[in-house]
Design a protein around this motif. Sequence first.
Motif, mmCIF file in Angstrom:
data_model
loop_
_atom_site.group_PDB
_atom_site.id
_atom_site.type_symbol
_atom_site.label_atom_id
_atom_site.label_comp_id
_atom_site.label_asym_id
_atom_site.label_seq_id
_atom_site.Cartn_x
_atom_site.Cartn_y
_atom_site.Cartn_z
ATOM 1 N N GLU A 1 0.827 -1.191 0.000
ATOM 2 C CA GLU A 1 0.000 0.000 0.000
ATOM 3 C C GLU A 1 0.874 1.258 0.000
ATOM 4 O O GLU A 1 0.571 2.214 -0.703
ATOM 5 C CB GLU A 1 -0.916 0.012 1.230
ATOM 6 N N SER A 2 1.957 1.253 0.728
ATOM 7 C CA SER A 2 2.820 2.439 0.796
ATOM 8 C C SER A 2 3.514 2.698 -0.543
ATOM 9 O O SER A 2 3.727 3.847 -0.926
ATOM 10 C CB SER A 2 3.845 2.286 1.911
ATOM 11 N N GLN A 3 3.845 1.635 -1.288
ATOM 12 C CA GLN A 3 4.453 1.819 -2.613
ATOM 13 C C GLN A 3 3.448 2.406 -3.608
ATOM 14 O O GLN A 3 3.797 3.174 -4.478
ATOM 15 C CB GLN A 3 4.975 0.483 -3.154
ATOM 16 N N CYS A 4 2.196 2.011 -3.450
ATOM 17 C CA CYS A 4 1.150 2.497 -4.350
ATOM 18 C C CYS A 4 0.939 3.988 -4.170
ATOM 19 O O CYS A 4 0.840 4.736 -5.139
ATOM 20 C CB CYS A 4 -0.156 1.746 -4.085
ATOM 21 N N VAL A 5 0.877 4.459 -2.958
ATOM 22 C CA VAL A 5 0.569 5.848 -2.663
ATOM 23 C C VAL A 5 1.833 6.719 -2.717
ATOM 24 O O VAL A 5 1.744 7.942 -2.749
ATOM 25 C CB VAL A 5 -0.105 5.936 -1.273
ATOM 26 N N ALA A 6 3.017 6.096 -2.807
ATOM 27 C CA ALA A 6 4.274 6.845 -2.728
ATOM 28 C C ALA A 6 4.503 7.751 -3.938
ATOM 29 O O ALA A 6 5.088 8.830 -3.800
ATOM 30 C CB ALA A 6 5.440 5.883 -2.579
ATOM 31 N N SER A 7 4.078 7.336 -5.125
ATOM 32 C CA SER A 7 4.320 8.184 -6.313
ATOM 33 C C SER A 7 3.384 9.389 -6.279
ATOM 34 O O SER A 7 2.175 9.257 -6.158
ATOM 35 C CB SER A 7 4.115 7.373 -7.583
ATOM 36 N N ILE A 8 3.977 10.572 -6.372
ATOM 37 C CA ILE A 8 3.209 11.809 -6.251
ATOM 38 C C ILE A 8 3.260 12.565 -7.576
ATOM 39 O O ILE A 8 4.310 12.721 -8.190
ATOM 40 C CB ILE A 8 3.756 12.687 -5.114
ATOM 41 N N ASN A 9 2.090 13.049 -7.986
ATOM 42 C CA ASN A 9 1.983 13.854 -9.187
ATOM 43 C C ASN A 9 2.477 15.264 -8.864
ATOM 44 O O ASN A 9 1.956 15.930 -7.977
ATOM 45 C CB ASN A 9 0.516 13.886 -9.648
ATOM 46 N N LYS A 10 3.488 15.740 -9.592
ATOM 47 C CA LYS A 10 4.086 17.035 -9.274
ATOM 48 C C LYS A 10 3.182 18.206 -9.648
ATOM 49 O O LYS A 10 3.324 19.288 -9.125
ATOM 50 C CB LYS A 10 5.429 17.157 -9.971
ATOM 51 N N THR A 11 2.256 17.983 -10.552
ATOM 52 C CA THR A 11 1.360 19.067 -10.964
ATOM 53 C C THR A 11 0.298 19.335 -9.918
ATOM 54 O O THR A 11 0.053 20.477 -9.527
ATOM 55 C CB THR A 11 0.686 18.716 -12.307
ATOM 56 N N THR A 12 -0.353 18.269 -9.455
ATOM 57 C CA THR A 12 -1.449 18.432 -8.489
ATOM 58 C C THR A 12 -1.003 18.255 -7.041
ATOM 59 O O THR A 12 -1.768 18.511 -6.127
ATOM 60 C CB THR A 12 -2.562 17.419 -8.791
ATOM 61 N N ASN A 13 0.216 17.780 -6.844
ATOM 62 C CA ASN A 13 0.762 17.534 -5.507
ATOM 63 C C ASN A 13 -0.039 16.479 -4.743
ATOM 64 O O ASN A 13 -0.159 16.534 -3.526
ATOM 65 C CB ASN A 13 0.843 18.833 -4.701
ATOM 66 N N GLN A 14 -0.627 15.562 -5.468
ATOM 67 C CA GLN A 14 -1.389 14.475 -4.870
ATOM 68 C C GLN A 14 -0.796 13.147 -5.321
ATOM 69 O O GLN A 14 0.004 13.094 -6.246
ATOM 70 C CB GLN A 14 -2.856 14.542 -5.293
ATOM 71 N N SER A 15 -1.242 12.102 -4.698
ATOM 72 C CA SER A 15 -0.769 10.772 -5.049
ATOM 73 C C SER A 15 -1.283 10.385 -6.441
ATOM 74 O O SER A 15 -2.407 10.691 -6.818
ATOM 75 C CB SER A 15 -1.281 9.761 -4.019
ATOM 76 N N SER A 16 -0.424 9.744 -7.232
ATOM 77 C CA SER A 16 -0.810 9.320 -8.579
ATOM 78 C C SER A 16 -1.719 8.099 -8.550
ATOM 79 O O SER A 16 -2.488 7.873 -9.494
ATOM 80 C CB SER A 16 0.429 8.988 -9.410
ATOM 81 N N CYS A 17 -1.633 7.317 -7.496
ATOM 82 C CA CYS A 17 -2.430 6.090 -7.398
ATOM 83 C C CYS A 17 -3.275 6.086 -6.111
ATOM 84 O O CYS A 17 -2.998 6.815 -5.172
ATOM 85 C CB CYS A 17 -1.522 4.869 -7.406
ATOM 86 N N VAL A 18 -4.288 5.230 -6.130
ATOM 87 C CA VAL A 18 -5.185 5.099 -4.982
ATOM 88 C C VAL A 18 -5.254 3.624 -4.609
ATOM 89 O O VAL A 18 -5.365 2.749 -5.470
ATOM 90 C CB VAL A 18 -6.594 5.630 -5.348
ATOM 91 N N TRP A 19 -5.196 3.361 -3.310
ATOM 92 C CA TRP A 19 -5.292 1.978 -2.821
ATOM 93 C C TRP A 19 -6.743 1.678 -2.490
ATOM 94 O O TRP A 19 -7.370 2.357 -1.693
ATOM 95 C CB TRP A 19 -4.417 1.795 -1.590
ATOM 96 N N ARG A 20 -7.326 0.690 -3.172
ATOM 97 C CA ARG A 20 -8.725 0.322 -2.948
ATOM 98 C C ARG A 20 -8.814 -0.772 -1.875
ATOM 99 O O ARG A 20 -7.850 -1.466 -1.571
ATOM 100 C CB ARG A 20 -9.362 -0.192 -4.248
ATOM 101 N N ASN A 21 -10.007 -0.970 -1.325
ATOM 102 C CA ASN A 21 -10.236 -1.969 -0.283
ATOM 103 C C ASN A 21 -10.043 -3.380 -0.802
ATOM 104 O O ASN A 21 -9.867 -4.310 -0.026
ATOM 105 C CB ASN A 21 -11.643 -1.825 0.301
ATOM 106 N N THR A 22 -10.099 -3.548 -2.102
ATOM 107 C CA THR A 22 -9.968 -4.897 -2.668
ATOM 108 C C THR A 22 -8.516 -5.252 -2.948
ATOM 109 O O THR A 22 -8.232 -6.133 -3.749
ATOM 110 C CB THR A 22 -10.769 -4.980 -3.991
ATOM 111 N N ASN A 23 -7.584 -4.552 -2.290
ATOM 112 C CA ASN A 23 -6.145 -4.781 -2.436
ATOM 113 C C ASN A 23 -5.664 -4.554 -3.872
ATOM 114 O O ASN A 23 -4.846 -5.307 -4.393
ATOM 115 C CB ASN A 23 -5.757 -6.184 -1.955
#
Length: 124
Positions: A1-23
């Motif tokens: 989960e931490s690897q998924c959320v680690a990549s950050i979009n530099k334009t929006t300053n938000q995470s590029s990916c989202v971790w869903r409940n279904t893994n």
Amino acid sequence: ESQCVASINKTTNQSSCVWRNTNICEPNSPPNTISFMIILSLMTVLVGLPIEFAISLVMDLICAKRPDFSKWGFNTTKILGSSTRQVYTTNDVNKSSLSELLDFMDKKEIDNKKNILNKENDYL
């Protein structure tokens, strides 16, 4: 989960990916704000304008010309047929066929008017 959320979009300053409940790590949806749409539109125009300019320049300067195969030793008239833009020389002035036709029609119209005036003078 931490690897998924680690990549950050530099334009929006938000995470590029989202971790869903279904893994599952899914890409984050793009923002639906007006500023994002304006930036996207401006980037598209700024990228497209130079490309469109280059294509129109090639079309106007290169594609609009009649190829000269005689430079390579071929008969241009035999390959492409006679030129549709023939220039006639009249009194040391180059004129196109359309200009020649218009001059001819003007002379004919002037002659017709003179004939009509002569006929009217004969009746008087």
